[in-house]
Design a protein around this motif. Sequence first.
Motif, PDB file in Angstrom:
ATOM      1  N   PHE A  58      13.283  40.973 -25.875  1.00 42.72           N
ATOM      2  CA  PHE A  58      13.368  39.519 -25.759  1.00 42.72           C
ATOM      3  C   PHE A  58      13.051  38.819 -27.084  1.00 42.72           C
ATOM      4  O   PHE A  58      13.823  38.000 -27.571  1.00 42.72           O
ATOM      5  CB  PHE A  58      12.441  38.995 -24.661  1.00 42.72           C
ATOM      6  N   LEU A  59      11.897  39.165 -27.669  1.00 37.08           N
ATOM      7  CA  LEU A  59      11.461  38.422 -28.849  1.00 37.08           C
ATOM      8  C   LEU A  59      12.364  38.666 -30.062  1.00 37.08           C
ATOM      9  O   LEU A  59      12.562  37.774 -30.876  1.00 37.08           O
ATOM     10  CB  LEU A  59      10.018  38.777 -29.195  1.00 37.08           C
ATOM     11  N   PRO A 102      15.792  39.132 -30.396  1.00 37.55           N
ATOM     12  CA  PRO A 102      16.914  38.192 -30.489  1.00 37.55           C
ATOM     13  C   PRO A 102      16.466  36.736 -30.644  1.00 37.55           C
ATOM     14  O   PRO A 102      17.062  35.982 -31.420  1.00 37.55           O
ATOM     15  CB  PRO A 102      17.650  38.389 -29.157  1.00 37.55           C
ATOM     16  N   TRP A 126      13.652  27.591 -30.856  1.00 34.81           N
ATOM     17  CA  TRP A 126      13.598  29.052 -30.688  1.00 34.81           C
ATOM     18  C   TRP A 126      12.174  29.581 -30.845  1.00 34.81           C
ATOM     19  O   TRP A 126      11.713  30.416 -30.077  1.00 34.81           O
ATOM     20  CB  TRP A 126      14.519  29.744 -31.690  1.00 34.81           C
ATOM     21  N   VAL A 178      15.086  42.194 -20.460  1.00 34.25           N
ATOM     22  CA  VAL A 178      15.427  40.847 -19.999  1.00 34.25           C
ATOM     23  C   VAL A 178      16.297  40.950 -18.755  1.00 34.25           C
ATOM     24  O   VAL A 178      17.306  41.658 -18.748  1.00 34.25           O
ATOM     25  CB  VAL A 178      16.172  40.075 -21.111  1.00 34.25           C
ATOM     26  N   TRP A 204      18.352  35.740 -19.205  1.00 29.61           N
ATOM     27  CA  TRP A 204      18.108  35.083 -20.501  1.00 29.61           C
ATOM     28  C   TRP A 204      17.688  33.629 -20.310  1.00 29.61           C
ATOM     29  O   TRP A 204      16.816  33.133 -21.007  1.00 29.61           O
ATOM     30  CB  TRP A 204      19.348  35.151 -21.398  1.00 29.61           C
ATOM     31  N   ILE A 253      14.252  32.270 -21.750  1.00 24.84           N
ATOM     32  CA  ILE A 253      14.261  31.285 -22.844  1.00 24.84           C
ATOM     33  C   ILE A 253      13.672  29.961 -22.360  1.00 24.84           C
ATOM     34  O   ILE A 253      12.810  29.375 -23.005  1.00 24.84           O
ATOM     35  CB  ILE A 253      15.694  31.085 -23.381  1.00 24.84           C
TER      36      ILE A 253
END
Lengths: 467, 335
Positions: A92-93, A95, A144, A167, A170, A174
């Motif tokens: 996750f972190l 990207p 982000w 994930v 997404w 996010i």
Amino acid sequence: MELDPILLSRIQFAFVVSFHAIFPVFTIGLASYIALLEGLSFKTQNPVWERLSRFWVQVFAVVFGMGVVSGIVMAFQFGTNWSVFSYTSANFLGPVLSYEVITAFFLEAAFLGVLLFGRDKVPQGIHFLSAIMVALGTFISSFWILSANSWMHTPAGVEMVNGLIYVTSWSEAIFNPSLWPRFFHMGIASFLTGAFVVCGVSAWYILRQKDTDVHKKALSMSLWLILIAVPAQIYVGHAHGINSFEHQPMKVAAMEGAWETKTNAPLVLFAIPDQENQRNRWEVSVPGLASLVLTHDIDGEVPGLKEIPREMQPPVAIVFFAFRIMVGIGLIMLFFAIAGLVLRRKDAYLRTPWFLNGLKWMSLSPFIAVLAGWFVTEVGRAPWLIYEVMTHSEGITPSLTGGMALFTLIGYIMVYAMVFAAGVYYLLRVIASGVLSENEIRKSQSHQRPKRPLSAADADWEEEHTS
Amino acid sequence: MSDPVFDLTIIWAVIIAFGIIMYVLMDGFDLGQGILFPFAPSEDARDVMMNSVAPVWDGNETWLILGGAGLLAAFPLVYAVFLPALYIGVFLLLAGLIFRGVAFEFRFKARSSRYVWNWSFAIGSTVAAFAQGAVVGAYIQGFAVADFVYIGGAFDWLTPFTVLTGLGLVAGYALLGSTWLIMKSEGDIQDWAYRITPWLLIAVLVVFAIVSVWTPFIDPFVADRWFSGISYIWLLPLLALLCAFWLMRSVHQRRDGSPFVATMGMFIFTYLGLIASKFPYVVPPDYTLWDASSAHESQLFLLLGLLFVIPIVLVYTAWTYWVFRGKVKAGVGYH
């Protein structure tokens, strides 16, 4: 004495990220202000706006450059000191953080150069558009970063398989539950930082009676912004607190200095939290107010820190005092916002020395408030690195020794101290050299310069030697 | 996890490999200016050296940051092993880059304190180059990893072999720097660059030879790959040597541009040779690209954004170099 690599790594991270954060928090707000000035200049063709914009673009350039230099370390520190955390959460972190870099990359590639160096080379409309895109880019970048940070507070949209995070959604990951309150709280903080710095610098010029005509305009518009943004920030800050109360009640308990779970809980105005004995000393509090603020019901239940074992509690005193510093500065800001409105009558604010001198000093206040706020939220998450998923001691690099961590901690402090001193020194010279007159602007237009942030500022490092 | 339709790991490996060589070639020549800085014939020459890379150096370094973030996203094991294993080296690298970065900005603004920024630029560049060379050496050596976690010591990366690769890259970047300077300068400064280039080339070739002989002894896998039979990968060192020969000839004929192109050729073929030696191991001795890669959907998620941005960055980079093409004249800086 045994050196604790976890503690040292946390201090190092806090140091590097605090040092780094003060630059973007300012540039995000300033970028929007510059876009506004460019817009006014484009629409009215009044040269005052262009002169102001030129001046603040120079300041922006130096601060942006310092932000880039100090940010380089951030991209690597996750791996050097928190490798298990990085490896576990990379799906996750990775990207999300990369998207932040890509945004910054893209922004610099396409629009920053035009904003800093293209004023006389491209049509005015394009220059204005570049200013908007740079402002927008700073917000996307912070989106982000805050998404990644919020996810560490309120993880969502992922599952753990064989010790690694994958994930599952997404959008849930996010747009995790604390993203929006944090994003708006931080966004308004950036506006306030930009506004208070512009106010302070303008007030300084007005006090010295230098280029008063342009700085009057800058001061006036920033005071309007502050008048709207401070109350908005208090509201959003409250919403953020409610969000934390829902998802991280123990953080809020530490902010409130609440040890016992209570209904009709008092709001502690001041106390010295004593974590050893799990109680407050010298407590001054208002009965029932905490319940009212947090649950909107004077008899609502507010959980206390004793709900969890001591070793799972965050360091209460740091969170408690940092929170009060942040709120205290917010209240002083509110005072200046209202004073600015009252002094509007017959433009008294331009002739009131205590107000102008006060604004001069208030230009430092947003930086302290922002750092205090980050200390509340980050220290308040302890001992969790990812809330209720991974603790600091689980995320640390296993091969890291206390000696190694101490070495780099001292090293970074020294490097940053030197760079920071040089940067601030130079920034003050940029500010001291002042706004260009229309004549000087015309003269400078044939000058060719490279496309780098800091070189957009054209002040000299030292006084001119006369021989 | 969803069934991958096609293997993104290879695509990502190509992207990262491309990013690394872009970084090495581009930041190489501007780090090279810093390495050569103390030996420059005059303060004017230093102005020219710095001006020749001033418009492009920070764009060059953004590739490094993208590489760091890209590794975390696509090959997290590489990120989570290399950085802890090279902990002290990474600090030196970053501190070096910071010092040389600010020197660019402040040297031109300074007068009596200029020498401070000269040294900041020179030492920062040299330390950064050495640290990068040591990373290459450490990669060839391999890492002590158990169960996907680095378990070695703080100074495992610092061995006679990595010191040699570190010095080798310092010499290599200096060579890129001197041939870049040949292309960008004229007169006395260019003469100086022509004079030092053959010596730098000799230094690079000596290290190249020692590393080539030494590596198969360090890693039996490499020995097997190169010497188990006749292989087309033998062409790579051959081509690198051919480029060295071309470099020598073009310096002798006092050509402007070809020495730099030839040096880039040496770097590219040496780099491909290194990849050929180790493929598919990215965290030697035990972990391959596929062991180190992140989840398919994570690789895909980032790839979409990257495919959009990389072409724009490449076009912008090319445009910047085009704008600042031609010779840098002494006394006529960009400042």
